[in-house]
Design a protein around this motif. Sequence first.
Motif, short mmCIF file in Angstrom:
data_model
loop_
_atom_site.label_atom_id
_atom_site.label_comp_id
_atom_site.label_asym_id
_atom_site.label_seq_id
_atom_site.Cartn_x
_atom_site.Cartn_y
_atom_site.Cartn_z
N SER A 75 -16.42 3.53 -50.64
CA SER A 75 -17.36 2.94 -51.62
C SER A 75 -16.83 2.65 -52.86
O SER A 75 -15.45 2.95 -52.90
CB SER A 75 -18.66 3.69 -51.91
N LYS A 76 -17.62 2.22 -53.72
CA LYS A 76 -16.52 2.05 -55.30
C LYS A 76 -15.97 3.06 -55.83
O LYS A 76 -14.98 3.01 -56.22
CB LYS A 76 -17.65 1.43 -56.01
N ARG A 77 -16.54 4.45 -55.58
CA ARG A 77 -16.07 5.68 -56.17
C ARG A 77 -15.67 6.53 -55.10
O ARG A 77 -15.19 7.71 -55.48
CB ARG A 77 -16.99 6.19 -57.24
N ALA A 78 -15.78 6.52 -53.85
CA ALA A 78 -15.18 7.38 -52.76
C ALA A 78 -14.19 6.77 -52.31
O ALA A 78 -14.28 5.65 -51.36
CB ALA A 78 -16.43 7.67 -52.12
N SER A 79 -13.20 7.89 -51.68
CA SER A 79 -12.33 7.60 -50.63
C SER A 79 -12.24 8.58 -49.66
O SER A 79 -12.67 9.81 -49.93
CB SER A 79 -11.07 7.53 -51.25
N ARG A 126 -12.92 14.03 -46.87
CA ARG A 126 -12.46 13.81 -48.05
C ARG A 126 -11.08 14.63 -48.34
O ARG A 126 -10.77 15.43 -47.46
CB ARG A 126 -13.58 14.38 -48.96
N LYS A 136 -10.89 3.22 -48.77
CA LYS A 136 -12.16 3.18 -49.66
C LYS A 136 -13.35 3.12 -48.81
O LYS A 136 -13.67 2.24 -47.86
CB LYS A 136 -12.07 1.68 -50.62
#
Length: 70
Positions: free
Chosen positions: A46-50, A15, A44
């Motif tokens: 997931s939808k909210r995580a990179s 992260r 990406k």
Amino acid sequence: MAASDVTLPAVGFVRLADVLKIVPVGKTAWYQGVKEGRFPAPVKLSKRASGYRVEDIRALIDTLSAGKGA
């Protein structure tokens, strides 16, 4: 926490918070570097995580260590 306290996994993703512990720049400078192509782009997860590929971060560290700049 010093940069020597952070270890990168052999493979996988990290992260941004972990990347910034190794590469001494702020978030704004990092995102500007990504936009300019000096730093690797996130992936990406997931939808909210990179995250950032460990291989890309290691390559960046090698480039910076060689004095070539980013």
